[in-house]
Scaffold this active site. Structure first.
Site, PDB file in Angstrom:
ATOM      1  N   HIS A 151      34.140  -7.382  74.219  1.00  0.00           N
ATOM      2  CA  HIS A 151      35.585  -7.452  74.442  1.00  0.00           C
ATOM      3  C   HIS A 151      36.204  -6.241  73.770  1.00  0.00           C
ATOM      4  O   HIS A 151      36.010  -5.997  72.584  1.00  0.00           O
ATOM      5  CB  HIS A 151      36.188  -8.730  73.861  1.00  0.00           C
ATOM      6  CG  HIS A 151      37.662  -8.849  74.142  1.00  0.00           C
ATOM      7  ND1 HIS A 151      38.150  -9.477  75.266  1.00  0.00           N
ATOM      8  CD2 HIS A 151      38.751  -8.388  73.466  1.00  0.00           C
ATOM      9  CE1 HIS A 151      39.472  -9.417  75.275  1.00  0.00           C
ATOM     10  NE2 HIS A 151      39.860  -8.757  74.188  1.00  0.00           N
ATOM     11  N   CYS A 152      36.948  -5.450  74.546  1.00  0.00           N
ATOM     12  CA  CYS A 152      37.520  -4.207  74.041  1.00  0.00           C
ATOM     13  C   CYS A 152      39.001  -4.397  73.745  1.00  0.00           C
ATOM     14  O   CYS A 152      39.798  -4.674  74.649  1.00  0.00           O
ATOM     15  CB  CYS A 152      37.324  -3.067  75.047  1.00  0.00           C
ATOM     16  SG  CYS A 152      37.940  -1.474  74.456  1.00  0.00           S
ATOM     17  N   LEU A 153      39.351  -4.239  72.484  1.00  0.00           N
ATOM     18  CA  LEU A 153      40.744  -4.377  72.062  1.00  0.00           C
ATOM     19  C   LEU A 153      41.633  -3.324  72.709  1.00  0.00           C
ATOM     20  O   LEU A 153      42.789  -3.592  73.050  1.00  0.00           O
ATOM     21  CB  LEU A 153      40.796  -4.253  70.530  1.00  0.00           C
ATOM     22  CG  LEU A 153      42.173  -4.303  69.875  1.00  0.00           C
ATOM     23  CD1 LEU A 153      42.729  -5.722  69.963  1.00  0.00           C
ATOM     24  CD2 LEU A 153      42.092  -3.866  68.413  1.00  0.00           C
ATOM     25  N   ASN A 164      41.000  -6.288  77.353  1.00  0.00           N
ATOM     26  CA  ASN A 164      40.216  -6.904  78.415  1.00  0.00           C
ATOM     27  C   ASN A 164      38.747  -6.895  78.002  1.00  0.00           C
ATOM     28  O   ASN A 164      38.350  -6.133  77.121  1.00  0.00           O
ATOM     29  CB  ASN A 164      40.398  -6.124  79.718  1.00  0.00           C
ATOM     30  CG  ASN A 164      39.994  -6.906  80.946  1.00  0.00           C
ATOM     31  OD1 ASN A 164      39.649  -8.087  80.865  1.00  0.00           O
ATOM     32  ND2 ASN A 164      40.028  -6.267  82.104  1.00  0.00           N
TER      33      ASN A 164
END
Length: 310
Positions: free
Chosen positions: A159-161, A165
């Protein structure tokens, strides 16, 4: 309707169920578009856009202008190259943010007999039937539950801050292109700053503030280039081995357990460097650089393994 949208964005499972009912009335709803666009309403996402705008402004309108002149032939040439890189980077970023990484269909049910046979033959835990207790559904191979999104994601990498998303099956290619273009643009900007600094006359009076500005910009771009370059190298490594970040760390434990029992561990989805790259980026090399060229992707519910190719 706005109240209902706000509630549904907190519960992805309910949103998915509500969307499936709504699609029977109107195919691609305004609700879905609004939910996707709300991903941009995030401090990290806004910070990335602000950083892109800042880097573009100083590179084109300050350093290229001072180096060769913006409206000279070299200036226009360098501006065109950097603008192309920046535009592709921004486009890849938008695709990453707006593309759903891949939800697990509510109707998904694993082939019990096929999986049981493959587990007996290969002994790979990656192929075992998995059940998500939080979603109360079966998980396809390589799918994982995201605690932030509160749902299972197909071929989840992380999960990429910064894109607000998950990076998963459907947007992994655009994420890789984003990192690639970001690295190239950062390196090019660093080159322009250094070139401009070398031809600058620093003997004039009152040049100290300008020196400080140059040093700050150079340090920032070198740091950004190093960070993105390291991230790019990491994902090149993963792509060549057809692994996700999660699978890499799972593989470390699996290899340790295998050595402990006197066996060897092989990542079951590693089919060879070139085959791995085509499975992720596409069979046409010319389309690797375009983030939306994903026609080669299938359902994301099953993947070829070493056992299938042997």
């Amino acid at each position: 309707m706005d109240i209902k949208i706000a509630r549904l964005t907190k519960f992805p499972g309910q949103l998915k169920s509500w969307n499936s009912q709504a699609r029977s009335v109107f195919p691609l709803t305004l609700l879905e578009s609004q939910v996707k666009m709300k991903r941009f309403i995030s401090i990290p996402v806004f910070s990335v856009l602000l950083l892109m705008a800042f880097v573009y402004y100083i590179t084109v309108f300050i350093f290229i202008e001072n180096w060769t002149g913006l409206f000279t032939s070299p200036g226009l040439f360098n501006s065109l190259i950097f603008t192309s890189m920046a535009s592709l980077c921004l486009f890849s970023f938008a695709v990453c943010v707006l593309t759903d990484p891949g939800p697990v269909p509510s109707s998904y049910c694993p082939d019990v007999e096929e999986r049981a046979g493959s587990d007996q033959d290969s002994g790979n835990s990656a192929l075992q039937i998995k059940h998500c207790e939080k979603c109360s559904t079966f998980k396809p191979p390589r799918a994982h539950h995201c605690r932030v999104c509160r749902r299972c994601v197909l071929r989840m990498d992380h999960h990429c801050l910064w894109i607000n998303n998950c990076v998963g099956y459907w947007n992994y290619k655009s994420f890789f292109d984003l990192v690639s273009y970001g690295t190239l643009a950062s390196l090019y900007s660093t080159f322009i700053i250094v070139s401009c600094a070398f031809q600058k006359n620093w003997n004039v009076e009152g040049a100290l503030p300008l020196k400080i500005f140059y040093v700050i910009c150079a340090v920032m771009m070198i740091s950004l280039s190093s960070t993105l370059g390291t991230l790019l190298g990491w994902h090149v490594y993963l792509i060549i081995r057809n692994m996700t970040t999660i699978e890499y760390y799972e593989g470390i434990r699996a290899a340790w357990l295998a050595r402990k029992s006197g066996q060897s561990y092989q990542h079951p989805f590693n089919l060879g460097a070139y085959k791995n790259m085509t499975l992720i980026l596409g069979p046409n090399i010319l389309e690797w650089a375009w983030p939306t060229s994903v026609s080669h992707l299938k359902s994301g519910l099953s993947f070829p393994t070493l056992r299938d190719s042997s």
